[in-house]
Design an enzyme around this catalytic site. Structure first.
Site, PDB file in Angstrom:
ATOM      1  N   GLY A  90       0.780  -1.224   0.000  1.00  0.00           N
ATOM      2  CA  GLY A  90       0.000   0.000   0.000  1.00  0.00           C
ATOM      3  C   GLY A  90       0.816   1.281   0.000  1.00  0.00           C
ATOM      4  N   ALA A 149      -4.568  -5.835  -4.234  1.00  0.00           N
ATOM      5  CA  ALA A 149      -4.983  -6.789  -3.205  1.00  0.00           C
ATOM      6  C   ALA A 149      -6.466  -7.090  -3.215  1.00  0.00           C
ATOM      7  CB  ALA A 149      -4.572  -6.259  -1.827  1.00  0.00           C
ATOM      8  N   LEU A 245      -3.580  -0.931   9.499  1.00  0.00           N
ATOM      9  CA  LEU A 245      -3.964   0.409   9.945  1.00  0.00           C
ATOM     10  C   LEU A 245      -5.479   0.526   9.978  1.00  0.00           C
ATOM     11  CD1 LEU A 245      -1.372   2.448   7.883  1.00  0.00           C
ATOM     12  CD2 LEU A 245      -1.450   2.287  10.374  1.00  0.00           C
ATOM     13  N   TYR A 247      -8.990   2.863  11.992  1.00  0.00           N
ATOM     14  CA  TYR A 247      -9.412   4.235  12.312  1.00  0.00           C
ATOM     15  C   TYR A 247     -10.546   4.165  13.318  1.00  0.00           C
ATOM     16  CZ  TYR A 247     -11.113   9.024  11.603  1.00  0.00           C
ATOM     17  OH  TYR A 247     -11.520  10.312  11.787  1.00  0.00           O
ATOM     18  N   TYR A 257     -17.747   9.743   7.065  1.00  0.00           N
ATOM     19  CA  TYR A 257     -16.853   8.628   6.766  1.00  0.00           C
ATOM     20  C   TYR A 257     -17.747   7.437   6.450  1.00  0.00           C
ATOM     21  CZ  TYR A 257     -12.693   5.629   7.254  1.00  0.00           C
ATOM     22  OH  TYR A 257     -11.645   4.760   7.042  1.00  0.00           O
ATOM     23  N   ALA A 299      -4.511  10.078  -0.253  1.00  0.00           N
ATOM     24  CA  ALA A 299      -5.618   9.120  -0.215  1.00  0.00           C
ATOM     25  C   ALA A 299      -6.745   9.614   0.676  1.00  0.00           C
ATOM     26  CB  ALA A 299      -5.109   7.764   0.269  1.00  0.00           C
TER      27      ALA A 299
END
Length: 368
Positions: A90, A149, A245, A247, A257, A299
C-alpha cells in the site's frame, strides 16, 4: 518486474544504526567533548558507540545522532530490525502512513519491499528514480512489486480489468502471485504491513450506500488483509509480525466517513484478534493493528473533509499537537520489533489520545 527496473529504484541505503531521537541535533565537536569527559571520569559505565549521518532534510542543520550498542557494556533498548525483511503493501507516495512505516523500519535496519497499486506503479517508480521522494532519502527500497490486493489469484480478475490500459505492462500482481514472486526472489519475510484502504462510495452516508459499494469497501480495506496474511504466512519466519492500519470510525460514529468504510475498519479490528490467534498458533506470528489519527495524505483527501477532521482532533485530543506520520511509523517499528514480543491481537491507538474523549471540548453546549 525485472531486476533492471528494481535496480533503477535504489535509494540511499539506511545506516544500520538506530536513531536515538530525531529531534536531537548537535555538532560533532559537542559530542566529542561529552565522550572525552565520560571516558576520563570514573564511575561511569562504558557508553554505546555513536555514529553520525547527515540529516534527512536539508532544511535542518547539524547532524542526526544515531546510537548503536557496542560489543560490550550495558545494552539499551534499541529497535533493532537488522537482518529482517519487510513487505509493505500500500505504498504509492511519500506522504501516507505506509511510507512513514517503511522509513521507520528501514531506519531500524530492515530490508524493505513494497507493493504498490498497479495504476499508481509507474508514477511511484518514476518518482523514486528521479529522487522526488526526499523524505525517505535514507531509505533503500530493495524492490517494488505491482499489487492489487482486491484480487487473490489470476482467476479472480475480470476481463475488463485485464484489458484496462492502467494495468498494461504489469504482470503477476494478484496477492497469490506477489507472494510467490517474493518467495522466488527472497525466500522469506519477517514483517508484513497492510496499509490499504479504499471505499468507492466513502462520501455517501451509510443509508445511501449501495451493496456493491459496501462490499467493495470491505473487500479492499479488510478482506485484503486476510488474503495477504493467508498467502504470505507460509513464507514468514517464526517470530515475525504483521500490522495493519485502522481508524476510530470502527467504534464511533464519524459522520461523513461512509460508504461502508466504518464497517470495513470494524471488520479489520475483529479480524486482527482472530488472525492473531490463528497466525500465532500456526506460524508464531504476531498480529496487531494501529488506530491512527487523521492525516492529510493524498488518499485521505478522497473523504472530502479531512482538514476538518484534523482540526477537530487538534482541538479535542488530550495532546493538542499535530499528529505526524512518523509517529505512526515509530509505533509500527516498535510493534514489529522484539520489544513487543508479547503483544498480539491488539488495537494500538496513535491519535494523540482522541479515542479517550467522550465529549468534544469545542461542543456548542460547552462553548455557548
Amino acid at each position: 518486474m525485472g531486476a533492471s527496473s528494481a535496480a533503477g529504484m535504489q535509494m540511499l541505503a539506511a545506516r544500520p544504526c538506530i536513531s536515538a531521537s530525531q529531534g536531537m541535533l548537535t555538532s560533532r565537536a559537542a559530542f566529542s567533548r561529552v565522550e572525552r569527559a565520560l571516558s576520563s571520569t570514573t564511575g561511569f559505565a562504558k557508553c554505546p558507540k555513536i555514529c553520525y549521518s547527515m540529516p534527512l532534510s536539508s532544511k535542518r542543520s547539524g547532524v542526526v545522532v544515531r546510537a548503536m550498542s557496542g560489543e560490550s557494556g550495558p545494552q539499551g533498548l534499541p529497535i533493532d530490525l537488522r537482518g529482517k525483511r519487510a513487505f509493505i503493501a500500500g505504498v504509492a507516495d511519500d506522504n501516507g502512513y505506509g511510507w512513514a512505516i517503511a522509513k521507520a523500519l528501514a531506519a531500524a535496519g530492515a530490508e524493505i519491499l513494497v507493493g504498490t497499486w498497479v495504476p499508481a506503479l509507474n508514477i511511484f517508480e518514476t518518482s523514486l528514480r528521479r529522487g522526488k521522494l526526499p523524505d525517505g532519502s535514507l531509505m533503500d527500497i530493495v524492490k517494488v512489486y505491482p499489487l492489487d490486493a482486491v484480487y487473490d489469484s489470476p482467476e479472480d480478475v475480470p476481463e475488463d480489468v485485464k484489458s484496462n490500459k492502467r494495468y498494461a505492462g504489469s504482470s503477476k500482481w494478484t496477492v497469490k502471485e506477489v507472494a510467490e514472486s517474493v518467495k522466488d526472489d527472497y525466500g522469506s519475510i519477517d514483517i508484513l504491513v497492510h496499509s490499504l484502504a479504499n471505499g468507492p462510495e466513502v462520501t455517501k452516508p451509510l443509508l445511501e450506500t449501495s451493496r456493491r459499494g459496501y462490499l467493495a469497501a470491505i473487500s479492499a480495506s479488510s478482506y485484503s488483509y486476510v488474503s495477504l496474511l493467508q498467502h504470505f504466512l507460509p513464507i514468514m519466519n517464526p517470530g515475525g509480525a504483521s500490522i495493519s492500519l485502522t481508524y476510530i470510525a470502527s467504534e464511533r460514529a464519524i459522520p461523513g466517513y461512509g460508504g461502508g468504510m466504518s464497517s470495513a475498519k470494524a471488520a479489520l479490528e475483529s479480524d486482527t484478534r482472530v488472525l492473531a490467534f490463528e497466525a500465532g498458533r500456526k506460524g508464531q506470528i504476531r498480529v496487531n493493528t494501529i488506530s491512527a489519527g487523521p492525516l492529510g495524505s493524498r488518499a485521505a483527501k478522497a473523504i472530502g473533509f479531512i482538514e476538518k477532521m484534523i482540526e477537530y482532533s487538534y482541538v479535542n485530543a488530550p495532546l493538542q499537537k499535530e499528529l505526524l506520520a512518523d509517529e505512526v511509523g515509530n509505533a509500527a517499528a516498535f510493534l514489529v520489533s522484539p520489544l513487543a514480543s508479547a503483544i498480539t491481537g491488539s488495537t494500538v491507538y496513535v491519535d494523540n489520545g482522541l479515542n479517550t474523549m467522550g465529549l468534544a471540548v469545542d461542543s456548542p453546549t460547552i462553548t455557548s
